[in-house]
Design an enzyme around this catalytic site. Structure first.
Site, PDB file in Angstrom:
ATOM      1  N   CYS A  56       5.565   1.692   4.770  1.00  0.00           N
ATOM      2  CA  CYS A  56       5.373   0.440   4.032  1.00  0.00           C
ATOM      3  C   CYS A  56       6.714  -0.258   3.831  1.00  0.00           C
ATOM      4  O   CYS A  56       7.775   0.330   4.035  1.00  0.00           O
ATOM      5  CB  CYS A  56       4.761   0.708   2.656  1.00  0.00           C
ATOM      6  SG  CYS A  56       3.267   1.726   2.670  1.00  0.00           S
ATOM      7  N   ASN A  99       5.249   5.206   0.614  1.00  0.00           N
ATOM      8  CA  ASN A  99       5.231   6.565   1.127  1.00  0.00           C
ATOM      9  C   ASN A  99       6.643   7.145   1.220  1.00  0.00           C
ATOM     10  O   ASN A  99       7.580   6.475   1.681  1.00  0.00           O
ATOM     11  CB  ASN A  99       4.572   6.571   2.515  1.00  0.00           C
ATOM     12  CG  ASN A  99       4.061   7.942   2.895  1.00  0.00           C
ATOM     13  OD1 ASN A  99       3.746   8.757   2.034  1.00  0.00           O
ATOM     14  ND2 ASN A  99       3.973   8.208   4.192  1.00  0.00           N
ATOM     15  N   ARG A 126       4.304  -6.563  -0.823  1.00  0.00           N
ATOM     16  CA  ARG A 126       4.563  -5.473   0.127  1.00  0.00           C
ATOM     17  C   ARG A 126       3.665  -5.578   1.347  1.00  0.00           C
ATOM     18  O   ARG A 126       2.625  -6.263   1.338  1.00  0.00           O
ATOM     19  CB  ARG A 126       4.330  -4.140  -0.565  1.00  0.00           C
ATOM     20  CG  ARG A 126       2.931  -3.930  -1.158  1.00  0.00           C
ATOM     21  CD  ARG A 126       2.028  -3.053  -0.301  1.00  0.00           C
ATOM     22  NE  ARG A 126       2.562  -1.759  -0.014  1.00  0.00           N
ATOM     23  CZ  ARG A 126       2.509  -0.712  -0.846  1.00  0.00           C
ATOM     24  NH1 ARG A 126       1.926  -0.838  -2.035  1.00  0.00           N
ATOM     25  NH2 ARG A 126       2.991   0.468  -0.495  1.00  0.00           N
TER      26      ARG A 126
END
Length: 325
Positions: A2, A79, A16
């Site tokens: 991400c 992550n 995001r």
């Protein structure tokens, strides 16, 4: 994998890319002030700041991926495999589970400075939401209009870093990501000058050659460098249209296309499932999805923010095309 971004023009924007190979049926969720947030190991929040963001809702509980509160504070979990290290419950500290971390922060605080002060007393504990939703290895970007930080729970403990870039991706740890930016200090938005040799004539044969060496691959370290370069050099007008357009272009510079990142099996690819951009000053949450490049918005202030029920909107995923003839 991400990418999270904080960006300010006249207003502050936070959002995001969510890059995964599968979906958890995400929705845009507005959690009003009187929804009772129950926490596993710390006191509940029966009343709190209202929150808007994208979440998976399980048993009525919004598991937020990224969100913004009504006071202008934004937060996203990204992550962080093999580096995230959650701890056992620690006496004498505030024990917060990672899946509660976003509502715990956004429900209580208005500024990054307040969050930093509170984190001196926080332990992120190793407790899953359920068997269906085990803990994800995450680290977080938290931002308001004036400051951005990165929070990482690693083997050595809870680390809080100032993040002057307003960007976060994934591995390695944030201190290493930051140090590696030294490798790109020669990049420029201007045409290059000849420092190779005074005895050789060179031809500037293309625009953009000042940024030769900027990574273009989809690894988290390369996306970090590219997103920082793009965001730090980004120029946008102050209007809402110009600002959100530029924000989505920043995210688009590191978006993932189906077919480019295999994650196991012949037909499994990591893609940018959605991109988000929330105006933290107005509480309008914008997003696009992989199949739908048209921007969709949800205004948290059009909901009853004194309610006790979460309101959610399924993501618009089908492509929408506006024909001119």
């Amino acid at each position: 994998m991400c990418t999270g971004v904080s960006y300010t023009t006249k207003d502050h924007y936070f959002g995001r890319n969510l890059d995964l190979e599968f979906s958890y049926h995400e929705t845009v969720a507005v959690t009003p002030r009187n929804f009772p947030f129950e926490f596993r190991k710390t006191e509940a929040l029966p009343r709190h700041h209202a929150i808007v963001g994208i979440a998976t809702i399980s048993d009525g509980y919004p598991l937020y991926y990224d969100a913004v509160n009504e006071r202008g504070l934004g937060m996203a979990g990204l992550n962080f495999p093999e580096n995230a290290d959650y701890k056992p419950e620690a006496a004498g500290t505030t024990n917060v589970t990672p899946f509660e971390f976003i509502p715990w922060v956004l429900g209580r605080f208005e500024t990054v400075d307040q969050v930093v002060a509170a984190l001196n007393d926080v332990t992120l504990v190793d407790i899953s939401f359920s068997e269906e939703f085990p803990l994800s290895p995450l680290h977080w970007i938290i931002a308001d209009k004036n400051r951005s930080i990165t929070v990482e729970s690693v083997k050595e403990g809870l680390r809080v870093y100032d993040n002057p870039f307003g960007v976060l991706t994934n591995n390695p740890t944030f201190d290493i990501q930051t140090f590696r930016l030294n490798d790109y200090m020669h990049l420029s938005t201007y045409p290059p000058e000849n420092h190779f040799s005074k005895d050789i004539a060179f031809d500037t044969y293309s625009r953009g050659m000042g940024a030769i060496g900027l990574p273009g691959d989809l690894s988290s370290a390369s996306r970090f460098a590219k997103a920082v370069f793009t965001r730090m050099n980004s120029v946008a007008g102050d209007s809402e249209s110009e600002s959100i357009s530029q924000f989505f272009h920043i995210l688009g510079s590191v978006a993932q296309q189906r077919g480019c990142v295999h994650v196991g099996g012949d037909d499994k690819y990591e893609i940018t499932i959605y991109s988000s951009c929330c105006n933290t000053d107005t509480g309008v949450y914008y997003y696009t999805t992989y199949e739908n490049s048209q921007i969709t918005g949800v205004d948290m202030h059009k909901e009853d923010l004194d309610s006790s029920e979460v309101v959610d909107y399924p993501l618009v995923k089908g492509q929408r095309i506006s024909m001119q003839n």
